[in-house]
Motif scaffolding. Structure first.
Motif, PDB file in Angstrom:
ATOM      1  N   TYR A   4     -14.370 -18.220  50.270  1.00 55.15           N
ATOM      2  CA  TYR A   4     -13.188 -18.973  49.835  1.00 55.15           C
ATOM      3  C   TYR A   4     -12.029 -18.749  50.798  1.00 55.15           C
ATOM      4  CZ  TYR A   4      -9.785 -20.960  46.622  1.00 55.15           C
ATOM      5  OH  TYR A   4      -8.819 -21.741  46.052  1.00 55.15           O
ATOM      6  N   ASN A 240      -7.729 -10.342  48.850  1.00 53.11           N
ATOM      7  CA  ASN A 240      -7.342 -11.758  48.798  1.00 53.11           C
ATOM      8  C   ASN A 240      -6.402 -12.185  49.924  1.00 53.11           C
ATOM      9  OD1 ASN A 240      -8.814 -12.049  46.389  1.00 53.11           O
ATOM     10  ND2 ASN A 240      -7.044 -11.406  45.170  1.00 53.11           N
ATOM     11  N   ARG A 286      -3.730 -16.512  52.017  1.00 51.83           N
ATOM     12  CA  ARG A 286      -3.671 -15.772  50.752  1.00 51.83           C
ATOM     13  C   ARG A 286      -4.326 -16.575  49.653  1.00 51.83           C
ATOM     14  NH1 ARG A 286      -3.018 -10.698  48.425  1.00 51.83           N
ATOM     15  NH2 ARG A 286      -2.152 -10.927  46.340  1.00 51.83           N
ATOM     16  N   LYS A 287      -5.271 -15.962  48.954  1.00 50.41           N
ATOM     17  CA  LYS A 287      -5.896 -16.567  47.776  1.00 50.41           C
ATOM     18  C   LYS A 287      -4.991 -16.330  46.573  1.00 50.41           C
ATOM     19  CE  LYS A 287      -9.953 -16.308  44.773  1.00 50.41           C
ATOM     20  NZ  LYS A 287     -11.250 -15.639  44.535  1.00 50.41           N
ATOM     21  N   LEU A 288      -4.548 -17.416  45.918  1.00 53.18           N
ATOM     22  CA  LEU A 288      -3.670 -17.302  44.754  1.00 53.18           C
ATOM     23  C   LEU A 288      -4.457 -17.174  43.466  1.00 53.18           C
ATOM     24  CD1 LEU A 288      -1.013 -19.990  45.707  1.00 53.18           C
ATOM     25  CD2 LEU A 288      -0.998 -17.538  46.218  1.00 53.18           C
ATOM     26  N   ASN A 289      -5.519 -17.967  43.352  1.00 50.94           N
ATOM     27  CA  ASN A 289      -6.388 -17.910  42.176  1.00 50.94           C
ATOM     28  C   ASN A 289      -7.713 -18.568  42.548  1.00 50.94           C
ATOM     29  OD1 ASN A 289      -5.965 -20.793  41.891  1.00 50.94           O
ATOM     30  ND2 ASN A 289      -4.027 -20.309  40.879  1.00 50.94           N
ATOM     31  N   ASP A 290      -8.560 -18.841  41.554  1.00 54.77           N
ATOM     32  CA  ASP A 290      -9.872 -19.399  41.843  1.00 54.77           C
ATOM     33  C   ASP A 290      -9.823 -20.827  42.355  1.00 54.77           C
ATOM     34  OD1 ASP A 290     -11.082 -17.065  41.140  1.00 54.77           O
ATOM     35  OD2 ASP A 290     -11.497 -17.684  39.061  1.00 54.77           O
ATOM     36  N   THR A 291      -8.669 -21.469  42.284  1.00 52.11           N
ATOM     37  CA  THR A 291      -8.532 -22.871  42.702  1.00 52.11           C
ATOM     38  C   THR A 291      -7.716 -23.044  43.966  1.00 52.11           C
ATOM     39  OG1 THR A 291      -8.683 -23.562  40.384  1.00 52.11           O
ATOM     40  CG2 THR A 291      -7.802 -25.167  41.950  1.00 52.11           C
ATOM     41  N   TRP A 292      -6.697 -22.233  44.162  1.00 53.29           N
ATOM     42  CA  TRP A 292      -5.735 -22.463  45.238  1.00 53.29           C
ATOM     43  C   TRP A 292      -5.657 -21.293  46.212  1.00 53.29           C
ATOM     44  CZ3 TRP A 292      -3.530 -27.048  46.094  1.00 53.29           C
ATOM     45  CH2 TRP A 292      -3.477 -27.979  45.042  1.00 53.29           C
ATOM     46  N   SER A 293      -5.543 -21.647  47.493  1.00 56.77           N
ATOM     47  CA  SER A 293      -5.175 -20.711  48.554  1.00 56.77           C
ATOM     48  C   SER A 293      -4.085 -21.357  49.400  1.00 56.77           C
ATOM     49  CB  SER A 293      -6.371 -20.389  49.456  1.00 56.77           C
ATOM     50  OG  SER A 293      -7.311 -19.588  48.795  1.00 56.77           O
ATOM     51  N   TYR A 326      -7.287 -26.544  48.121  1.00 56.51           N
ATOM     52  CA  TYR A 326      -7.717 -26.718  46.729  1.00 56.51           C
ATOM     53  C   TYR A 326      -9.239 -26.690  46.688  1.00 56.51           C
ATOM     54  CZ  TYR A 326      -8.714 -29.059  42.290  1.00 56.51           C
ATOM     55  OH  TYR A 326      -9.201 -29.390  41.042  1.00 56.51           O
TER      56      TYR A 326
END
Length: 374
Positions: A4, A240, A286-293, A326
């Motif tokens: 990811y 992350n 940076r990975k913010l959550n499972d959907t967005w970086s 996304y």
């Protein structure tokens, strides 16, 4: 997490190669080789430069107007595994491109001049994975290139009166790509080194000279798009969080587009560069959550402080880019924006130097890339 996060490096493609060194537009990335499984991607970018100069010797104090129209770039790539060790990729891009159009009616010495250079490349790569994270890859690149220009230099008081046009028809050439990479998945580390060979072209060319005397000529114009080396890296530096970047060297000092009649009349090249170009990029993802970086990049090319032709008046650059990625299921969509501060330069026309000064110019690139794993 590794798969990811590594998608943030797509920023450099999603936002295009806006005014990278000389004619460089895409950077000739091979990152698609490192996607997992079977993967396909499509990219689009629109680039809006603002490039203008002020006449010096030939049209003192008169502005050129904006000479660099907006343009678009398209690309596509496909990657698949053959077995546990072998994989392949096919890449379609527009590696080298330029467009210059001087507005008419300004009183500027080059008013009405225009030029276009276009190339399209199809690259096939085969990658073999060795033990301990090392892989080697290579393949062939089929490239087409064409160019046309209308040159109108008008400064009678200084003896400069040139009305010339040229059309170099599309030609195809073949080059090669070789490289090596090292990966350590547990820390998202990858380092790759890629060599792209020069590609020779022999374009059927028609030239017409109206002034200072009428002449026409058909010939073959020989030139090479330059060899280059890409060093790219990425590594996890915290949970992350990914650091990535690279260095690209392009052998522009060996590039010269020199139709025979133009050389006879002006003793120069239609388009050439005196120095090689190094492009440096550094980014943080940076990975913010499972959907967005998200990601940010900085880019730099050193100013060479050489005289340039009026068809390529830019010298070095500094840039900043932002991207958002996304991810949903097997699909990821990368959008990026990049602002480029184009380096100042001085141009030459015939024996007149400086012909013009190009200062305080910039460009904005916006891009989208859609990737799908299946």
């Amino acid at each position: 997490m590794r798969n990811y996060l590594k998608s943030v490096t797509a920023l450099c493609l999603a936002a295009g190669g806006a005014h990278a060194g000389a004619l460089d537009r895409t950077g000739q990335s091979v990152d698609v080789l490192f996607e997992d499984g079977r993967y396909v991607e499509f990219s689009f970018a629109t680039i809006s430069p603002n490039l203008s100069g002020t006449g010096s010797v030939l049209s003192n104090g008169i502005g050129s107007g904006d000479i660099s129209p907006s343009y678009q770039q398209y690309g596509a790539a496909y990657k698949a595994d053959i077995n546990d060790r072998l994989s392949y990729a096919i890449i379609l891009d527009q590696p080298f491109d330029a467009s210059v159009d001087y507005p008419t009616g300004t009183g500027y010495f080059a008013a009405g001049s225009s030029a276009e250079y276009d190339s399209v490349a199809l690259t096939g790569l085969l990658q073999y994975n060795l033990n301990n994270g090392v892989s080697v890859f290579g393949g062939l690149r089929l490239q087409s290139a064409e160019a046309n220009a209308t040159i109108q230099f008008n400064a009678p008081a200084l003896g400069l009166n040139l009305d010339y046009s040229v059309d170099a028809q599309r030609d195809y050439g073949v080059g090669y790509v070789v490289g090596v990479a090292y990966e350590k998945p547990e820390i998202a580390l990858r380092v790759s080194l890629t060599y792209n060979s020069e590609i020779s072209h022999e374009n059927d060319t028609s030239e017409t000279l109206t002034s200072p005397l009428p002449l026409t000529r058909t010939s073959v114009t020989e030139f090479e798009t330059p060899q280059s080396v890409n060093l790219a890296f990425q590594t996890g530096i915290a949970p992350n969080t990914l650091l990535f970047g690279g260095i690209r060297w392009v052998d522009w000092s060996d590039f010269a587009l020199t139709p025979s009649l133009y050389q006879q009349v002006t003793t120069g090249s239609l388009l050439s560069y005196r120095e090689d170009v190094f492009t440096y990029t550094l980014g943080l993802g940076r990975k913010l959550n499972d959907t967005w970086s998200v990601a940010a990049t900085l880019g730099y090319e050193e100013t060479q402080n050489n005289l340039f032709t009026n068809l390529g008046p830019s010298d070095g650059q500094r840039s900043i880019g932002l991207a958002a990625i996304y991810s949903q299921g097997n699909m990821k969509i990368t959008t990026g924006i990049r602002y480029v501060r184009i380096g100042d330069t001085i141009t030459v026309a015939g024996a007149a130097a400086p012909a013009a000064r190009f200062e305080n110019n910039d460009a904005v690139a916006i891009g989208v890339k859609i990737g799908y794993t299946f």
